[in-house]
Design a protein around this motif. Sequence first.
Motif, PDB file in Angstrom:
ATOM      1  N   LEU A  74      -3.577  -0.031   3.770  1.00  0.00           N
ATOM      2  CA  LEU A  74      -4.570   0.688   2.973  1.00  0.00           C
ATOM      3  C   LEU A  74      -5.562  -0.303   2.365  1.00  0.00           C
ATOM      4  CD1 LEU A  74      -2.298   3.232   1.054  1.00  0.00           C
ATOM      5  CD2 LEU A  74      -3.855   3.743   2.942  1.00  0.00           C
ATOM      6  N   TRP A  86      -2.585   6.702  -0.663  1.00  0.00           N
ATOM      7  CA  TRP A  86      -2.578   7.737   0.368  1.00  0.00           C
ATOM      8  C   TRP A  86      -2.087   9.045  -0.222  1.00  0.00           C
ATOM      9  CZ3 TRP A  86      -4.478   8.732   4.968  1.00  0.00           C
ATOM     10  CH2 TRP A  86      -3.920   9.742   5.753  1.00  0.00           C
ATOM     11  N   VAL A 120      -7.370   8.753   2.276  1.00  0.00           N
ATOM     12  CA  VAL A 120      -7.304   7.554   1.446  1.00  0.00           C
ATOM     13  C   VAL A 120      -8.059   7.843   0.153  1.00  0.00           C
ATOM     14  CG1 VAL A 120      -8.027   5.150   1.237  1.00  0.00           C
ATOM     15  CG2 VAL A 120      -7.129   5.999   3.426  1.00  0.00           C
ATOM     16  N   ARG A 132     -11.916   9.394   3.613  1.00  0.00           N
ATOM     17  CA  ARG A 132     -11.809   8.668   2.348  1.00  0.00           C
ATOM     18  C   ARG A 132     -12.397   9.545   1.247  1.00  0.00           C
ATOM     19  NH1 ARG A 132     -12.726   2.156   2.792  1.00  0.00           N
ATOM     20  NH2 ARG A 132     -11.462   1.792   4.654  1.00  0.00           N
TER      21      ARG A 132
END
Length: 299
Positions: free
Chosen positions: A50, A56, A69, A88
């Motif tokens: 990550l 996460w 994310v 994201r």
Amino acid sequence: MPSNGQLELLFAEPAAPAPRAPEAASLLTPPASPAPVPATTVATPRPEPLPPGARWREVATEQQSIGFVLLRSRRRSIGFVVADDGLRVTAPNWVTLTQIDEAVHEKARWILAKLRDWQTRKEQLAMSRTRWQAGGELPYLGKRIVLGVGADHRQARLSGDADAPNDGDTLWLALPTDADQSRIRDAAQAWLQQRAGALFGARLAHFLQVSGLKIRRWRLSSAATRWGSCTSDGNIMLNWRLVHFAPAIIDYVIAHELAHLREMNHSRDFWAEVGSILPDFEEAKNVLRRHDPASLPQF
């Protein structure tokens, strides 16, 4: 504008039909807007590692779970971006996890559409990176065939039905096992072009018979931006790289060019003519419009 009254089917479609009876008109390459792909249990896999400071999370929605994310920042609102590693979400430091999950749930339909486009682009890019070696794959008539070398054949041949291939069929090239990449690439291209000539010729003959139309001649092209073209005096060119596509796409391009023999434009009458030659052509038309030319193998 071509002086011979030529009409071209290019790699992207025009925003609006061409004016009636122009000397030439075009159908252009698809904008990069891929079709949806089947959903998986989680829309994107967890990237490893990550990014620094990220975490996460997964949110269950009515369609499927969405993994993403999560990054924190000083921004004033929640932002959504589909990056190289998937979704994201960037949120202000003061927003709670519950509020973030609710925002993802609210935007689920939009997010899933973008993620499926992203997944399709990844798959198409992978398709274009053909390995010119034994075991490399090629798209052929909408299927994925495998390259093979070293077989005892005097000419290239497909292990399955060359007119109706299956995924995983092997294209055995008449080359030694130590053939370099350029020889394998050239041999594969030669076979594909030979198959394009045979297949396109047969489909042209079929549609000429059912439509009652006549052409002067046809030939294969290697145009960089056109799938096909038709001149007012009956000369048709078809891009050999259409052989990568499913037969329905090839039929559509052929019907498109033949329709120009009666309508040298992209008017309503033209599309009616396409439909008379190939009923229910719209799905193939839309698939071709969405196709990303960069996904084709690089020869």
